[in-house]
Write an enzyme that holds these catalytic residues in place. Structure first.
Site, short mmCIF file in Angstrom:
data_model
loop_
_atom_site.label_atom_id
_atom_site.label_comp_id
_atom_site.label_asym_id
_atom_site.label_seq_id
_atom_site.Cartn_x
_atom_site.Cartn_y
_atom_site.Cartn_z
N GLU A 123 0.85 -1.20 0.00
CA GLU A 123 0.00 0.00 0.00
C GLU A 123 0.88 1.25 0.00
OE1 GLU A 123 -2.39 -0.10 3.55
OE2 GLU A 123 -2.94 -2.18 3.17
N LYS A 125 2.24 4.58 1.53
CA LYS A 125 2.29 5.11 2.89
C LYS A 125 1.88 6.57 2.79
CE LYS A 125 5.08 5.22 7.04
NZ LYS A 125 4.77 6.55 7.47
N ASP A 127 1.04 10.30 3.83
CA ASP A 127 1.66 11.21 4.79
C ASP A 127 0.60 12.10 5.44
OD1 ASP A 127 3.87 11.98 6.09
OD2 ASP A 127 4.67 13.27 4.52
N TYR A 239 -7.06 -0.38 7.42
CA TYR A 239 -6.90 -1.48 8.38
C TYR A 239 -8.18 -1.65 9.19
CZ TYR A 239 -4.37 -4.06 12.11
OH TYR A 239 -3.92 -4.98 13.01
N LYS A 324 10.71 3.49 3.22
CA LYS A 324 10.76 4.94 3.02
C LYS A 324 11.61 5.27 1.80
CE LYS A 324 8.83 6.91 6.80
NZ LYS A 324 9.55 7.70 7.75
N CYS A 418 22.81 47.52 -3.41
CA CYS A 418 21.50 46.97 -3.09
C CYS A 418 20.61 46.95 -4.33
CB CYS A 418 20.86 47.82 -1.99
SG CYS A 418 19.14 47.41 -1.69
N CYS A 421 17.72 49.73 -3.79
CA CYS A 421 17.90 51.18 -3.73
C CYS A 421 19.24 51.66 -4.31
CB CYS A 421 17.78 51.65 -2.28
SG CYS A 421 19.17 51.11 -1.26
N CYS A 436 22.31 45.82 3.06
CA CYS A 436 22.22 47.14 2.44
C CYS A 436 22.55 48.16 3.53
CB CYS A 436 20.79 47.35 1.92
SG CYS A 436 20.49 49.04 1.41
N CYS A 441 16.27 52.25 3.06
CA CYS A 441 16.03 51.40 1.89
C CYS A 441 14.54 51.03 1.85
CB CYS A 441 16.88 50.13 1.96
SG CYS A 441 16.55 48.99 0.60
S1 IVH Z 1 -0.70 0.41 8.81
C1 IVH Z 1 -0.58 -2.08 12.34
N1 IVH Z 1 -0.90 1.45 6.43
O1 IVH Z 1 2.29 5.40 8.94
C2 IVH Z 1 -0.96 -1.13 11.31
N2 IVH Z 1 -0.07 2.83 8.18
O2 IVH Z 1 4.86 5.10 10.28
C3 IVH Z 1 -0.16 0.11 11.39
N3 IVH Z 1 0.44 5.12 7.47
O3 IVH Z 1 1.02 5.12 12.17
C4 IVH Z 1 -0.46 1.11 10.38
N4 IVH Z 1 -0.15 4.89 5.38
O4 IVH Z 1 -0.15 6.75 10.51
C5 IVH Z 1 -0.54 1.67 7.71
N5 IVH Z 1 -1.16 2.24 4.28
C6 IVH Z 1 -0.81 2.46 5.54
C7 IVH Z 1 -0.33 3.69 5.99
C8 IVH Z 1 0.04 3.85 7.32
C9 IVH Z 1 0.30 5.73 6.29
C10 IVH Z 1 0.96 5.79 8.69
C11 IVH Z 1 0.20 5.51 9.94
C12 IVH Z 1 1.20 4.82 10.84
C13 IVH Z 1 2.49 5.38 10.32
C14 IVH Z 1 3.68 4.52 10.71
#
Ligand code: IVH
Length: 681
Positions: A123, A125, A127, A239, A324, A418, A421, A436, A441
Site C-alpha cells: 500500500e 504510505k 503522509d 486497516y 521509506k 542593493c 535602492c 544594504c 532602503c
Molecule cells: S498500517 C498495524 N498502512 O504510517 C498497522 N499505516 O509510520 C499500522 N500510514 O502510524 C499502520 N499509510 O499513521 C498503515 N497504508 C498504511 C499507511 C500507514 C500511512 C501511517 C500511519 C502509521 C504510520 C507509521
C-alpha cells in the site's frame, strides 16, 4: 377526514421524503468524495440539500444526528477529551533498502511454521495522521487520534466534517453491519487543498504550513469544527482491527470499500518479497503524480492468522514494515540568481531555475541561503544543479553536477550595491550575510511592515504581503503608523479587497491596538529584539516611555540582555524617525504599556520548566512560549533533569531523545493547550 389526521399524514409524507433525500445525498456524496465520480452537478446536489434542510427545519425534532446536514453539528469545544483506544494504534518500523526488506521477509518466515507461504499486501504510505474510527451498528460514534498509541484525543466532531468518512456505513450485499467496527486509516490533506490553504494564509499574513501533513494535523486539532470543515481534509482507510477483520487483509480492504470508505486504489497483493520490491520500484515512478503526498510504501502480511502468529514488538507489528523512499531530487539549470532584500536589510540569494518537476509540483526557485553557501559549493550561473525537497516545501540547491560543465558557466557576482535602492552593501565581520547600508532602503519599509503585522508580532489578520505591497504602491502606507489611519474607502480601492475583507482588516487593526507592549516592541523590528527579549524589556520597564529613557548600562544589567542587545535598543530609540514613529503609534491609540498577566498558581504549568522542540501544528514558537509564561511557567532552551515538560512537535530531534533518556514527561501541542486551560495532565 379530521384536520389533524390530514396534517399527520403530511408529516409522515414529509419525513419519508426527508429520509429518501438523505439516502440520495449520501449516495451522491459517496460518488463525489470517495469514488471521485459524481453523477450529478453541484447545483443539483445543492438542490437536494436545500430541500432536505427545508423539511428538517419544519420538524427539528426529527433530524437524525447522522443526517448529511449535521456534519458540522458539534459545538466548538474548549479541549479534546482523552479516550482509550479499544486496541492500541500500532506504529511501523522503517526499512530504507532492499537488504532491509529482505531481512524483514526472513524474520517473517522465521516466525512462522517451516515452509509457510507468505503473501504480502502493498500500500502507499500516506503522509497524514493516523485515526481510529469506531462504528456501532454502522454509525460513527467516535473518532480518535493516535496520541501515545494507547490513549488518544477524541476528535469526533472534527472528523464528522470530513466528507469521505461515512457517518453511516453501507451494508455489503448479503451482509449485516457488524455491531462494532474499529477502522484505522490516515487523515490527510490533498496537495491542491494544501497549496490553496497556504496561499490564503500568506495573503492574510499568517504563517504557512511546512507540508500537507502539518496542515492536516493542525486542521484536525482545531477546537472549532467549523474550521476543520473548511480545510478539505480527506481519509484513506487501511486497516480493520479485531473482530471486524476478515481472514485476509486484502479482504478487509475490499470490505472497507464496500462499507463506503475510500481505500487507496494503489494497493496490490503480491506473492512474495520480489513482488514487493517490484511494487516499490513501480510505485516510485507513479507517486509524484498522485493527488496526495506519500513518503513510502507499506508492506503487510496478508493472512491475518499469520499476522497473529507474528504479533508485535513494542509499538511495531512484526507483520508489517514501512519502506521509506529517499528524499526526492531533480536536476535542472541555474539560470540566474535573484537577490532580495529582507526586513533587516539582508540580501538573500534565490536560485532562478529552469522549471522542473519535483515531488508533484513544478519548481522554478530554490533557496541558496547566503554568499558562503554559494562559494562552498562553487555554484556558477548556467550550472546543472541537483535540487531536493526533504519534507520541506521550499526546495534547496544541494550540489552542482560539475561533470556536466561545458565551460560556458559564469561565476556568480556578489552584488556590490542593493538591488532595491542602489546603495552600497557590506559584509560585517564573520557574518555570512550581506546587508544594504541605506537605513531608508524601501525594502526595509516593506519587509518591516510585513513583519509588523505578522502573527507573533501585532497579529493583524487579513494583511498579507500582497495587501502590504498594494498599500505601499498606492501611496497609502509608508510606515506602521500609517496603517492605523487607513480608511474603509482607501481599502476598497485595492485589488481583490471586498467590503467584508476591508471591514475585517479594519477590525483587526483596531483590535491590535490593545496588544501589550511586548508585541509592539517585537513588531518594531529592532535588531536583536526577538519575541523573548521584547517580553523581558516590556516586563522590566512597564511602558515605552520608561524604556525610551533607559541607559545602555541599565539595560545590560537585565538578565538575558547582553551589551549587543542593549546597544541596539538604545540606538534604535535615539533615531528621530523612530521616536516619531512611536509617538504617532501612541497618538493612534496603541497601548504603550505592559501589564504582566496574573500568574495562575493552580495552573499545572505554574512554576514548572518547559522546553519546546520541533514544529507544532498550529502554534508559533514565540506564541507558545508566551502562553506558557503567562501562566507562570519558565521556558528553557535545553533539556535537563530540572525540565518538567518537553512539548514536542513535528521533527523534534535530539531534545526529544534527551527527554526520553531522562524520563522527562513529553507532551504534544494538544496536551499543552489542554493543560494550559487548567486541565489536569
Ligand atoms: S498500517 C498495524 N498502512 O504510517 C498497522 N499505516 O509510520 C499500522 N500510514 O502510524 C499502520 N499509510 O499513521 C498503515 N497504508 C498504511 C499507511 C500507514 C500511512 C501511517 C500511519 C502509521 C504510520 C507509521
Amino acid at each position: 377526514m379530521a384536520e389533524t389526521d390530514l396534517f399527520a399524514d403530511e408529516k409522515t409524507q414529509d419525513l419519508a421524503e426527508a429520509e429518501q433525500l438523505r439516502q440520495e445525498i449520501r449516495h451522491h456524496e459517496y460518488l463525489y468524495y470517495v469514488l471521485d465520480a459524481p453523477e450529478i452537478t453541484d447545483s443539483e446536489y445543492d438542490r437536494l440539500l436545500v430541500r432536505l434542510r427545508e423539511i428538517e427545519a419544519a420538524y427539528p425534532d426529527n433530524v437524525p444526528a447522522d443526517s448529511p446536514t449535521q456534519r458540522v453539528g458539534g459545538r466548538a469545544s474548549s479541549q479534546f477529551a482523552e479516550v482509550r483506544h479499544l486496541e492500541p494504534l500500532l506504529s511501523l518500523s522503517n526499512a530504507f533498502s532492499e537488504g532491509e526488506l529482505r531481512a524483514f521477509d526472513e524474520r517473517v518466515k522465521n516466525g512462522l511454521p517451516i515452509g509457510s507461504r507468505v503473501e504480502y499486501v502493498m500500500e502507499p504510505k500516506i503522509d497524514g495522521l493516523a485515526c481510529s474510527l469506531i462504528y456501532e451498528n454502522g454509525r460513527l460514534v467516535r473518532a480518535a487520534t493516535r496520541g501515545d498509541g494507547v490513549v488518544g484525543e477524541n476528535v469526533t466532531a472534527n472528523v464528522r466534517t470530513i466528507r469521505s468518512i461515512p457517518l453511516v456505513l453501507q451494508a455489503p450485499p448479503g451482509e449485516q453491519l457488524p455491531e462494532l467496527l474499529d477502522v484505522r486509516g490516515e487523515v490527510y490533506m490533498p496537495r491542491h487543498a494544501f497549496m490553496q490553504l497556504n496561499e490564503q494564509r500568506s495573503e492574510r499574513g499568517e504563517s504557512e504550513f511546512a507540508n500537507p501533513r502539518n496542515a492536516a494535523a493542525g486542521s484536525l486539532r482545531q477546537l472549532d469544527p467549523q474550521v476543520t470543515a473548511s480545510r478539505s481534509l480527506s481519509f484513506f482507510a487501511y486497516y480493520i482491527v479485531g473482530e471486524g477483520a476478515r481472514a485476509r487483509h486484502s479482504d478487509s480492504l475490499a470490505a472497507l470499500t464496500a462499507y463506503g470508505f475510500k481505500v487507496s486504489e494503489n494497493y496490490r497483493v503480491v506473492p512474495d518479497i520480489d513482488g514487493a520490491l517490484a511494487y516499490i520500484r513501480d510505485f516510485d515512478q507513479r507517486r509524484a503524480g498522485l493527488a496526495y503526498d506519500t513518503d513510502g510504501a507499506v508492506i503487510k502480511v496478508n493472512e491475518v492468522r499469520q499476522q497473529q502468529l507474528l504479533g508485535a514488538t513494542g509499538k511495531d507489528p512484526r507483520w508489517a514494515i514501512a519502506f521509506k523512499y529517499p528524499p526526492e531530487q531533480a536536476e535542472t539549470t541555474l539560470e540566474d540568481i535573484d537577490w532580495r532584500v529582507g526586513r533587516t536589510g539582508v540580501l538573500t540569494p534565490t536560485a532562478v531555475l529552469t522549471p522542473v518537476k519535483l515531488s508533484g509540483s513544478v519548481v522554478s526557485r530554490a533557496t541558496l541561503h547566503n554568499e558562503d553557501f554559494i562559494k562552498a559549493r562553487d555554484i556558477r550561473l548556467g550550472d546543472r544543479v541537483i535540487i531536493n525537497k526533504a519534507g520541506e516545501i521550499i526546495p534547496e540547491v544541494l550540489r552542482v553536477a560539475a561533470e556536466k560543465r561545458t565551460g560556458a558557466e559564469k561565476p556568480v557576482e556578489i552584488p556590490a550595491v542593493c538591488p532595491e535602492c542602489g546603495w552600497r552593501v557590506e559584509r560585517q565581520g564573520a557574518e555570512a550575510a550581506i546587508r544594504c547600508t541605506n537605513p531608508h532602503c524601501p525594502a526595509l519599509g516593506r519587509e518591516g511592515l510585513i513583519h509588523f503585522v505578522s502573527r507573533d508580532a501585532m497579529n493583524i489578520d487579513g494583511c498579507g504581503p500582497s495587501v502590504i505591497n498594494q498599500l505601499i504602491d498606492a501611496g497609502l502606507v509608508r510606515d506602521a503608523a500609517d496603517l492605523y489611519s487607513l480608511r474603509r474607502e482607501d481599502l476598497l480601492k485595492l485589488e481583490r479587497m471586498g467590503e467584508k475583507s476591508a471591514d475585517n482588516l479594519l477590525q483587526a487593526l483596531a483590535a491590535s491596538k490593545e496588544n501589550e507592549l511586548d508585541r509592539l516592541l517585537f513588531a518594531l523590528g529592532i535588531r536583536h529584539v526577538g519575541a523573548k527579549v521584547a517580553r523581558i524589556l516590556a516586563a522590566q520597564f512597564g511602558s515605552a516611555d520608561k524604556l525610551l529613557e533607559a541607559q545602555p548600562e541599565q539595560l545590560a544589567q537585565i538578565r538575558d540582555i547582553g551589551a549587543k542587545i542593549a546597544e541596539s535598543v538604545v540606538t534604535w530609540f535615539s533615531v528621530p524617525t523612530n521616536r516619531d514613529l512611536l509617538e504617532r503609534l501612541a497618538a493612534a491609540g496603541l497601548k504603550m504599556t505592559f501589564t504582566a498577566p496574573e500568574t495562575q498558581e493552580d495552573n499545572p504549568f505554574f512554576g514548572k520548566t518547559l522546553v519546546f522542540t520541533g514544529t507544532m501544528p498550529t502554534l508559533g514558537r514565540a506564541e507558545a512560549k508566551t502562553m506558557a509564561q503567562d501562566v507562570g511557567a519558565k521556558v528553557s532552551g535545553s533539556v535537563s533533569k530540572k525540565t518538567d515538560y518537553v512539548v514536542a512537535g513535528e521533527e523534534a530531534g535530539s531534545k526529544l531523545d534527551k527527554a526520553r533518556q531522562l524520563g522527562v514527561t513529553v507532551i504534544d501541542e494538544a496536551e499543552f493547550l489542554r493543560m494550559l486551560q487548567g486541565g489536569a495532565q
